[in-house]
Motif scaffolding. Structure first.
Motif, PDB file in Angstrom:
ATOM      1  N   VAL A 300       0.818  -1.215   0.000  1.00  0.00           N
ATOM      2  CA  VAL A 300       0.000   0.000   0.000  1.00  0.00           C
ATOM      3  C   VAL A 300       0.851   1.263   0.000  1.00  0.00           C
ATOM      4  CG1 VAL A 300      -2.003  -1.096   1.071  1.00  0.00           C
ATOM      5  CG2 VAL A 300      -0.239  -0.074   2.528  1.00  0.00           C
ATOM      6  N   ARG A 438      -6.999   0.719  -5.070  1.00  0.00           N
ATOM      7  CA  ARG A 438      -6.165   1.674  -4.337  1.00  0.00           C
ATOM      8  C   ARG A 438      -6.191   3.047  -4.987  1.00  0.00           C
ATOM      9  NH1 ARG A 438      -4.547   2.297   0.222  1.00  0.00           N
ATOM     10  NH2 ARG A 438      -2.462   3.011  -0.305  1.00  0.00           N
ATOM     11  N   THR A 504     -10.854   3.223  -0.126  1.00  0.00           N
ATOM     12  CA  THR A 504     -10.653   3.062   1.318  1.00  0.00           C
ATOM     13  C   THR A 504     -10.682   1.598   1.765  1.00  0.00           C
ATOM     14  OG1 THR A 504     -13.028   3.435   1.665  1.00  0.00           O
ATOM     15  CG2 THR A 504     -11.560   5.340   1.896  1.00  0.00           C
ATOM     16  N   THR A 505     -10.885   0.668   0.837  1.00  0.00           N
ATOM     17  CA  THR A 505     -10.852  -0.755   1.194  1.00  0.00           C
ATOM     18  C   THR A 505      -9.429  -1.168   1.569  1.00  0.00           C
ATOM     19  OG1 THR A 505     -12.695  -1.258  -0.274  1.00  0.00           O
ATOM     20  CG2 THR A 505     -11.290  -3.094   0.354  1.00  0.00           C
ATOM     21  N   ASP A 506      -9.304  -1.916   2.641  1.00  0.00           N
ATOM     22  CA  ASP A 506      -7.987  -2.312   3.142  1.00  0.00           C
ATOM     23  C   ASP A 506      -7.475  -3.541   2.396  1.00  0.00           C
ATOM     24  OD1 ASP A 506      -5.680  -2.822   4.526  1.00  0.00           O
ATOM     25  OD2 ASP A 506      -6.643  -3.358   6.414  1.00  0.00           O
ATOM     26  N   SER A 508      -4.126  -3.979   2.326  1.00  0.00           N
ATOM     27  CA  SER A 508      -2.754  -4.059   2.821  1.00  0.00           C
ATOM     28  C   SER A 508      -2.428  -5.495   3.220  1.00  0.00           C
ATOM     29  CB  SER A 508      -2.571  -3.140   4.027  1.00  0.00           C
ATOM     30  OG  SER A 508      -3.229  -3.681   5.171  1.00  0.00           O
ATOM     31  N   ASN A 510      -1.513  -6.274   6.082  1.00  0.00           N
ATOM     32  CA  ASN A 510      -1.713  -6.442   7.522  1.00  0.00           C
ATOM     33  C   ASN A 510      -2.653  -7.597   7.845  1.00  0.00           C
ATOM     34  OD1 ASN A 510      -0.026  -4.292   8.019  1.00  0.00           O
ATOM     35  ND2 ASN A 510      -1.685  -2.790   8.103  1.00  0.00           N
ATOM     36  N   LYS A 511      -3.789  -7.644   7.138  1.00  0.00           N
ATOM     37  CA  LYS A 511      -4.746  -8.712   7.395  1.00  0.00           C
ATOM     38  C   LYS A 511      -4.186 -10.064   6.975  1.00  0.00           C
ATOM     39  CE  LYS A 511      -9.517 -10.115   6.420  1.00  0.00           C
ATOM     40  NZ  LYS A 511     -10.786  -9.758   5.731  1.00  0.00           N
TER      41      LYS A 511
END
Length: 525
Positions: A300, A438, A504-506, A508, A510-511
């Motif tokens: 991201v 993105r 704004t959808t994640d 990344s 991280n999940k």
């Protein structure tokens, strides 16, 4: 110390196509001032509480990459390293493509010789800290000083050397490996060699092995005649890596690894069927108890419209009006009529049939009956390349076909387009649909693999971020495209809300990294 010199390597090493056996030529290290052979010392293992995962792959951005594999290996370990209990490092070949600037930052660790069947080949080990991740580079100019990463007649031997070198070099790390995580066929021999030759050796005990399938279509298939002479595996073990009368390295890795993963939950289910497995469905069904599907993410920071220097203008969720400025600049750059009210449909893809190019071709004239512009960027099968050149000639005021690989232009297209078309017949995960989101560019995708797992149709409530069609045919794809065009043209407020949800959808790591961390903790008990 940077790579500055190579002493003579084996100039006439045997290719996978066959040659007469002969003694291997001696080679020496690449250290700048080395004039005599030195004995490499094994590094002391630092006692720490963290568990350690070594990512073994043939590519990793930003140092070497051709697609999704390089993106994943260059991104996922950074997120893994945010955890308190697990650290990831990466090991890849030292390719010719590594820049002089990066070479100057390499630290020489050691050199050894590595057995490649009857040969003993020079192997250098270098280290580089980048972006919070330790990279190891395996050096051998004979195998890796080439203009490309793949596509050579001796690729089997090249990556057999790489896989064996990874295992031979492990005692020289200042770091104990707890999990060996190999990726795709180029490193498929790592779990095979480990189980055959290393698991009972001192210092190699209790290492868990994971093999990730990024694309099951590419399996590493070779003639059985080179099993001993190139891969250094006894014919007594032939049946363990044989499939349909030939060596199949991916099949061997699936059987030999402790766990197998792939890049989306849907793809993990699909590759257990004949439609998607390219012949390996029986092997995967036999091993389904150790198969996992974990959806990829994207970098991201790289795909960030607010900071990306490749864009004509930067923007974010609070300044989406600037996206139209980038669109107009893209139209000017490509010589298209400048009109922000005409939706731009874009494809950034390999021009290969499994990417859905055939159904795009069948529907192209109907797509272009709409008031749209169409941009395609990519290279691939020559027939598809020629088709898109032809279509640009026919629809010069609507179509631009850029037959090249150009990451800078790709960013500009992701940001400047309105609709991103990805109608894949098969898609293990797909990253382009996430990258498009993105930038606030709305994906039109087929419901398969990671496309199904990542994109929800906008008619399915307030979580929808795209347009999805089920079956692989041009009519359903065209219907989805026209739904997108209709919303863009007639319902500007709804379209703006859709763009904001997408941006704004994640997506990344991280999940996904959290799922991988739980996976590693389970593996390690």
């Amino acid at each position: 110390m940077a790579v500055t010199k190579k002493e003579t390597q084996e100039k006439t090493a045997k290719k996978t196509t066959g040659a007469t056996k002969k003694p291997a030529t001696k080679t020496t290290a690449t250290k700048k001032t080395t004039t005599k052979k030195t004995v490499a010392k094994k590094a002391p293992v630092v006692a720490v509480n963290k568990k350690h995962v070594l990512y073994v792959a043939s590519e990793a951005f930003p140092f070497a990459g051709t697609g999704g594999l390089g993106e994943v290996i260059g991104s996922l370990p950074r997120s893994i390293n945010n955890s308190a209990d697990i650290e990831a490092r990466i090991i890849i070949p030292l390719y010719q493509s590594l820049s002089a600037e990066d070479r100057a930052k390499l630290t020489f660790i050691t050199h050894i010789t590595v057995p490649v069947a009857w040969r003993n080949q020079y192997c250098g080990l270098f280290k580089y800290e980048h972006g919070g991740v330790t990279y190891y580079f395996i050096d051998n100019e004979y195998y890796f000083k080439r203009s490309g990463l793949y596509g050579y007649g001796d690729d089997g031997e090249r990556f057999a050397f790489f896989s064996r070198a990874v295992l031979e070099l492990m005692p020289y790390f200042d770091w104990r490996v707890d999990v060996l995580h190999a990726h795709d066929w180029q490193s498929a021999l790592v779990p095979v060699y480990y189980k055959l030759y290393y698991m009972y050796k001192e210092g190699y005990e209790n290492i868990k092995t994971v093999f990730t399938i990024h694309n099951i279509e590419y399996q590493g298939q070779f003639s059985p005649a080179i099993l001993e002479d190139v891969f250094g595996i006894s014919y007594k073990e032939y049946m363990s890596i044989e499939f349909n009368g030939c060596i199949n390295l991916m099949k061997g890795a699936i059987d030999y690894s402790d766990y197998v993963s792939t890049v989306s939950p849907t793809y993990a289910e699909q590759i257990k069927t004949a439609e998607y497995a390219h012949g390996l469905e029986g092997i995967l069904l036999k091993n389904e108890d150790k198969l996992r599907g974990i959806l990829n993410g994207v970098d991201v920071d790289t795909y960030n419209p607010k900071t990306n220097k490749a864009l004509f203008v930067n923007y974010d969720k609070n300044s989406l009006d600037k996206k139209d400025i980038g669109k107009e600049e893209l139209q000017k750059m490509l010589g298209l009529p400048v009109n922000r009210d005409v939706p731009i449909i874009a494809m950034i893809t390999r021009l290969a049939s499994h990417k859905g190019i055939d159904i795009v071709r069948r529907a192209m004239n109907d797509i272009l009956k709409n008031d749209v512009q169409f941009i395609v960027l990519g290279t691939g099968e020559i027939d598809h390349e020629e088709y898109f050149k032809y279509i640009q000639n026919i629809y010069d005021n609507k179509v631009r076909s850029i037959i090249s690989f150009n990451k800078d232009l790709a960013h500009k297209i992701y940001a400047g387009a309105d609709i991103f078309l990805m109608p894949s017949k098969s898609e293990p995960c797909g990253l382009s649909q996430m990258m498009a989101c993105r930038y606030g560019t709305i994906p039109v995708v087929r419901k398969t693999g990671g496309l199904k797992d990542s994109i929800i149709d906008c008619e399915n409530g307030d979580k929808g971020i795209g347009f999805v069609f089920d079956n692989y045919n041009s009519d359903e794809m065209l219907c989805a495209i026209e739904r997108a065009i209709g919303l863009y043209r007639d319902y500007k407020a709804k379209w703006s809300g859709l763009v904001k949800r997408a941006i704004t959808t994640d997506f990344s790591w991280n999940k996904s990294a959290g799922v991988y961390l739980d996976f590693y903790r389970e593996i390690l008990g």
